[in-house]
Design a protein around this motif. Structure first.
Motif, PDB file in Angstrom:
ATOM      1  N   VAL A  42       0.847  -1.191   0.000  1.00  0.00           N
ATOM      2  CA  VAL A  42       0.000   0.000   0.000  1.00  0.00           C
ATOM      3  C   VAL A  42       0.883   1.242   0.000  1.00  0.00           C
ATOM      4  CG1 VAL A  42      -1.675   1.320   1.341  1.00  0.00           C
ATOM      5  CG2 VAL A  42      -1.875  -1.155   1.216  1.00  0.00           C
ATOM      6  N   ALA A  62       0.203   4.591   6.782  1.00  0.00           N
ATOM      7  CA  ALA A  62       0.206   3.435   5.880  1.00  0.00           C
ATOM      8  C   ALA A  62       0.143   2.132   6.668  1.00  0.00           C
ATOM      9  CB  ALA A  62       1.438   3.458   4.981  1.00  0.00           C
ATOM     10  N   GLU A  66      -2.852  -0.512   6.080  1.00  0.00           N
ATOM     11  CA  GLU A  66      -2.412  -1.541   5.143  1.00  0.00           C
ATOM     12  C   GLU A  66      -3.182  -2.847   5.273  1.00  0.00           C
ATOM     13  OE1 GLU A  66       1.639  -3.243   3.235  1.00  0.00           O
ATOM     14  OE2 GLU A  66       1.689  -2.892   5.399  1.00  0.00           O
ATOM     15  N   SER A  77      -1.120 -10.007   0.426  1.00  0.00           N
ATOM     16  CA  SER A  77      -0.210  -9.055   1.056  1.00  0.00           C
ATOM     17  C   SER A  77       1.257  -9.419   0.875  1.00  0.00           C
ATOM     18  CB  SER A  77      -0.515  -8.933   2.546  1.00  0.00           C
ATOM     19  OG  SER A  77      -0.286 -10.157   3.178  1.00  0.00           O
TER      20      SER A  77
END
Length: 154
Positions: A42, A62, A66, A77
């Motif tokens: 991200v 972030a 995330e 991820s």
């Protein structure tokens, strides 16, 4: 946290997606974020917060969004850079100097090219150095003959 798709770009088999993210804070504050999801990670494009965020909160933003964002979007991820470490580590890993360092830089650079990821970023992650210093290491590897020249100079 609420997430809405904003737009998506498909190119060369990869997908980059932008999402609008809203966080409603317990004290009545609100944070609106335009976030980019690409390569299992991200990035933040834009932030609007009321009340304004402190610098510490902004740098942590972030990390806050995330996992929930990746879960909401169904994105894996695992990053293509996961095995490389983070370029912004406070204490860069020890990296050999001279010929041995240039050889390792060249190996990282070529491996990243083979995997289809940004080779400069891969060197940044491997060495823990900034983009500028990583480019200098790559240039040293080229000068030492471990990488092919970028272009002929005329």
């Amino acid at each position: 946290m609420a997430v809405w798709p904003a737009w998506e770009l498909r190119e060369h088999g990869s997908v980059t997606s932008w999402y609008a993210v809203r966080l409603d804070l317990p004290d009545g504050g609100r944070i609106d974020v335009l976030a980019v999801v690409a390569g299992g990670g991200v990035s933040i494009e834009e932030v609007r917060a009321q009340p304004p965020l402190s610098l510490g909160d902004l740098t942590a933003l972030a990390d806050w969004i995330e996992e929930p964002l990746l879960e909401a979007t169904g994105v894996d991820s695992r990053s293509p850079y996961e095995h490389l470490g983070a370029p912004a580590d406070r204490h860069p890993p020890a990296w050999p100097r001279g010929v041995e360092g240039w050889r390792l830089v060249a190996e990282e650079y070529r491996a990243a090219q083979t995997e289809g990821v940004d080779p400069v970023y891969a060197v940044m992650c491997a060495t823990g150095r900034s983009r500028r210093r990583s480019l200098k290491l790559i240039a040293g590897a080229r000068d030492a003959g471990f990488l092919t020249p970028r272009h002929a100079r005329g």
